[in-house]
Motif scaffolding. Structure first.
Motif, mmCIF file in Angstrom:
data_model
loop_
_atom_site.group_PDB
_atom_site.id
_atom_site.type_symbol
_atom_site.label_atom_id
_atom_site.label_comp_id
_atom_site.label_asym_id
_atom_site.label_seq_id
_atom_site.Cartn_x
_atom_site.Cartn_y
_atom_site.Cartn_z
ATOM 1 N N PHE A 73 50.810 37.691 51.356
ATOM 2 C CA PHE A 73 51.299 38.487 50.239
ATOM 3 C C PHE A 73 51.864 37.603 49.125
ATOM 4 O O PHE A 73 51.620 37.853 47.942
ATOM 5 C CB PHE A 73 52.369 39.464 50.722
ATOM 6 N N SER A 74 52.603 36.561 49.492
ATOM 7 C CA SER A 74 53.195 35.695 48.475
ATOM 8 C C SER A 74 52.126 34.947 47.692
ATOM 9 O O SER A 74 52.212 34.810 46.467
ATOM 10 C CB SER A 74 54.179 34.706 49.119
ATOM 11 N N PHE A 75 51.086 34.470 48.376
ATOM 12 C CA PHE A 75 50.001 33.795 47.663
ATOM 13 C C PHE A 75 49.248 34.789 46.779
ATOM 14 O O PHE A 75 48.824 34.453 45.672
ATOM 15 C CB PHE A 75 49.053 33.127 48.670
ATOM 16 N N GLY A 76 49.095 36.018 47.253
ATOM 17 C CA GLY A 76 48.462 37.047 46.430
ATOM 18 C C GLY A 76 49.241 37.323 45.158
ATOM 19 O O GLY A 76 48.658 37.487 44.080
ATOM 20 N N LEU A 77 50.576 37.351 45.256
ATOM 21 C CA LEU A 77 51.411 37.551 44.069
ATOM 22 C C LEU A 77 51.245 36.407 43.074
ATOM 23 O O LEU A 77 51.211 36.627 41.861
ATOM 24 C CB LEU A 77 52.882 37.674 44.477
ATOM 25 N N VAL A 78 51.142 35.181 43.590
ATOM 26 C CA VAL A 78 50.945 34.021 42.709
ATOM 27 C C VAL A 78 49.625 34.153 41.959
ATOM 28 O O VAL A 78 49.561 33.943 40.740
ATOM 29 C CB VAL A 78 50.983 32.714 43.526
ATOM 30 N N VAL A 79 48.572 34.512 42.675
ATOM 31 C CA VAL A 79 47.261 34.677 42.035
ATOM 32 C C VAL A 79 47.298 35.822 41.020
ATOM 33 O O VAL A 79 46.714 35.728 39.932
ATOM 34 C CB VAL A 79 46.184 34.933 43.113
ATOM 35 N N ALA A 80 48.012 36.899 41.350
ATOM 36 C CA ALA A 80 48.131 38.022 40.414
ATOM 37 C C ALA A 80 48.877 37.600 39.155
ATOM 38 O O ALA A 80 48.533 38.030 38.045
ATOM 39 C CB ALA A 80 48.855 39.188 41.089
ATOM 40 N N ALA A 81 49.909 36.760 39.304
ATOM 41 C CA ALA A 81 50.700 36.314 38.159
ATOM 42 C C ALA A 81 49.887 35.386 37.252
ATOM 43 O O ALA A 81 50.001 35.441 36.024
ATOM 44 C CB ALA A 81 51.963 35.605 38.633
ATOM 45 N N VAL A 82 49.058 34.542 37.854
ATOM 46 C CA VAL A 82 48.229 33.629 37.065
ATOM 47 C C VAL A 82 47.051 34.366 36.458
ATOM 48 O O VAL A 82 46.651 34.123 35.315
ATOM 49 C CB VAL A 82 47.739 32.448 37.943
ATOM 50 N N GLY A 83 46.487 35.301 37.235
ATOM 51 C CA GLY A 83 45.307 36.039 36.799
ATOM 52 C C GLY A 83 44.142 35.736 37.716
ATOM 53 O O GLY A 83 43.638 34.616 37.731
ATOM 54 N N GLU A 84 43.743 36.731 38.503
ATOM 55 C CA GLU A 84 42.687 36.519 39.481
ATOM 56 C C GLU A 84 41.323 36.530 38.806
ATOM 57 O O GLU A 84 40.966 37.499 38.138
ATOM 58 C CB GLU A 84 42.725 37.610 40.561
ATOM 59 N N PRO A 85 40.529 35.457 38.944
ATOM 60 C CA PRO A 85 39.172 35.450 38.374
ATOM 61 C C PRO A 85 38.321 36.559 38.982
ATOM 62 O O PRO A 85 38.439 36.857 40.169
ATOM 63 C CB PRO A 85 38.625 34.065 38.759
ATOM 64 N N ARG A 86 37.466 37.169 38.172
ATOM 65 C CA ARG A 86 36.651 38.291 38.652
ATOM 66 C C ARG A 86 35.733 37.861 39.789
ATOM 67 O O ARG A 86 35.532 38.600 40.751
ATOM 68 C CB ARG A 86 35.820 38.855 37.506
ATOM 69 N N ARG A 87 35.163 36.659 39.662
ATOM 70 C CA ARG A 87 34.230 36.219 40.699
ATOM 71 C C ARG A 87 34.956 36.041 42.028
ATOM 72 O O ARG A 87 34.443 36.413 43.086
ATOM 73 C CB ARG A 87 33.575 34.904 40.272
ATOM 74 N N LEU A 88 36.159 35.470 41.967
ATOM 75 C CA LEU A 88 36.942 35.305 43.189
ATOM 76 C C LEU A 88 37.316 36.657 43.766
ATOM 77 O O LEU A 88 37.275 36.853 44.989
ATOM 78 C CB LEU A 88 38.213 34.492 42.895
ATOM 79 N N ALA A 89 37.668 37.611 42.898
ATOM 80 C CA ALA A 89 38.020 38.955 43.372
ATOM 81 C C ALA A 89 36.853 39.597 44.114
ATOM 82 O O ALA A 89 37.030 40.216 45.162
ATOM 83 C CB ALA A 89 38.445 39.829 42.188
ATOM 84 N N LYS A 90 35.640 39.424 43.583
ATOM 85 C CA LYS A 90 34.467 39.998 44.241
ATOM 86 C C LYS A 90 34.194 39.317 45.580
ATOM 87 O O LYS A 90 33.835 39.961 46.563
ATOM 88 C CB LYS A 90 33.251 39.874 43.325
ATOM 89 N N GLN A 91 34.359 37.990 45.609
ATOM 90 C CA GLN A 91 34.123 37.253 46.850
ATOM 91 C C GLN A 91 35.122 37.674 47.921
ATOM 92 O O GLN A 91 34.763 37.886 49.086
ATOM 93 C CB GLN A 91 34.205 35.755 46.587
ATOM 94 N N LEU A 92 36.394 37.792 47.527
ATOM 95 C CA LEU A 92 37.426 38.199 48.480
ATOM 96 C C LEU A 92 37.217 39.639 48.922
ATOM 97 O O LEU A 92 37.483 39.987 50.077
ATOM 98 C CB LEU A 92 38.810 38.020 47.857
#
Length: 391
Positions: free
Chosen positions: A243-262
């Motif tokens: 969850f904490s790493f997810g919050l960091v990625v959300a704060a920076v901005g999750e790339p669309r390609r990474l979001a689709k892969q995940l």
């Protein structure tokens, strides 16, 4: 555990999308997966065994990924979230304070001694469950915008608090472990933000896309598993790492390609596998042998709805307060941790899940009432809503 078992797990995982298919029901995908796990587990068939080491390890990977995706879906960059942060934080803290009384009463009434755990459960909200309901119903307005930061803050605080309250005897150790995990995750934010601002992430993205290397996914998994390893080493739940790493990625901005892969990795296999494992670890026959735990589940669910509805005194409509009571991630984590560490009584994990399901039912009804009262129509759910509806 072999490929035949994995084939059955993949097949059983389809029950989640089937139950979630009618949009007007707003049922989370996880519900069908939990039901399938219960049926295939010791409660009915006895095919899946949660104690299997390989099954358990794969479920841990799924747990970390599910919590990472849940954290990444918290809209930290949304201006409306920041605008109502003060009011939302105060309401989340007020709900936590109000929850102490009912939690003490429930723990004393059932003799479990888990008042602190019940308080965290009653105070929790699920951002990844509430937000898709809001989007699907097209809810809007100042009151709804004020609801979003309340849910996000409650979700985050309760996930941090859970490892501390579920095993009070090792609270100090859990606190140090949580600080270590949060500190490492926090240190990632300036590093990732700098890479983003300097354009290095975009260069990596183009290289990965052109050469089909999936570098963003590989690096993200490496960081996630490293944080999970730290969590295990410091006796903290991998839930906090994800969850904490997810919050960091959300704060920076999750790339669309990474979001689709995940999305593909989590929703396609590891997420369903985790919830099937969790369902298989819940022996609902224990509720029959300990019928009082049915009442415990009802008490937890009703308590969560009640303490959130009390926010009517702060000007929040009752229906939105009930909507904020929707929870799943924290009860799921509590049931999983309690089962793994043998901290809960037989039947108690199932009672926690029953309470969570009652809050989902109440939140679904509250969302429909709000939509009818405001005259909003049912909008099409966003692309990521179905995946977010797990937590």
């Amino acid at each position: 555990m072999g490929f035949s078992t994995l084939a059955v797990i993949a097949l059983a995982g389809l029950l989640g999308p089937l139950l979630a298919l009618p949009r007007r029901w707003h049922l989370p995908v996880v519900l069908g997966e939990l039901v399938a796990g219960v049926v295939l587990g010791p409660t009915v068939v006895g095919f899946l065994h949660a104690g299997n080491a390989t099954f358990g390890f794969l479920a841990d990977i799924g747990f970390a990924l599910v919590m990472f995706v849940a954290g990444a879906h918290v809209p930290l960059r949304d201006p409306s979230l920041r605008a109502g942060l003060r009011t939302g934080t105060l309401r989340a803290l007020a709900v936590g304070a109000v929850a102490v009384g009912p939690a003490l009463a429930v723990a004393d009434g059932f003799g479990t001694g888990h008042a602190a755990l019940y308080a965290v459960l009653m105070a929790s909200s699920s951002a990844a469950l509430v937000l898709p309901i809001v989007d699907a119903l097209g809810l809007g307005g100042p009151q709804v915008l004020g609801l979003l930061p309340q849910v996000a803050v409650a979700d985050t605080l309760c996930i941090v608090a859970l490892p501390l309250v579920i095993d009070p005897g090792h609270a100090a150790r859990a606190a140090l472990g949580a600080l270590a995990v949060l500190g490492c995750a926090g240190a990632l934010f300036p590093a990732l933000r700098r890479l983003e601002r300097n354009g290095y992430r975009r260069k990596l993205h183009r290289l990965s896309q052109d050469r089909q290397f999936a570098l963003e996914l590989r690096i993200s998994l490496m960081i996630l598993f490293a944080l999970a390893a730290l969590a295990v080493r410091t006796h903290v739940s991998i839930m906090l790492a994800g969850f904490s790493f997810g919050l960091v990625v959300a704060a920076v901005g999750e790339p669309r390609r990474l979001a689709k892969q995940l999305f593909a990795l989590t929703e396609g296999f590891f997420g369903p596998l985790f919830f099937l494992w969790l369902g298989a670890s819940l022996d609902l026959r224990e509720l029959g042998r300990h019928p009082s735990f049915v009442l415990l589940g009802v008490g937890l669910g009703a308590g969560a709805v009640a303490v959130h509805a009390v926010m009517r005194v702060s000007g929040q409509p009752i229906a939105l307060g009930v909507l904020a009571a929707a929870q799943l991630g924290v009860p799921v984590a509590a049931a999983a941790l309690g089962t793994q560490l043998h901290l809960l009584a037989p039947g108690e994990p199932s009672a926690l899940m029953l309470g969570a399901l009652l809050t989902i039912a109440a939140a679904t009804a509250a969302g429909a009432v709000t939509a009818k009262a405001t005259g909003t129509g049912v909008a099409a759910a966003p692309a990521g809503a179905d995946s977010a509806a797990r937590h």
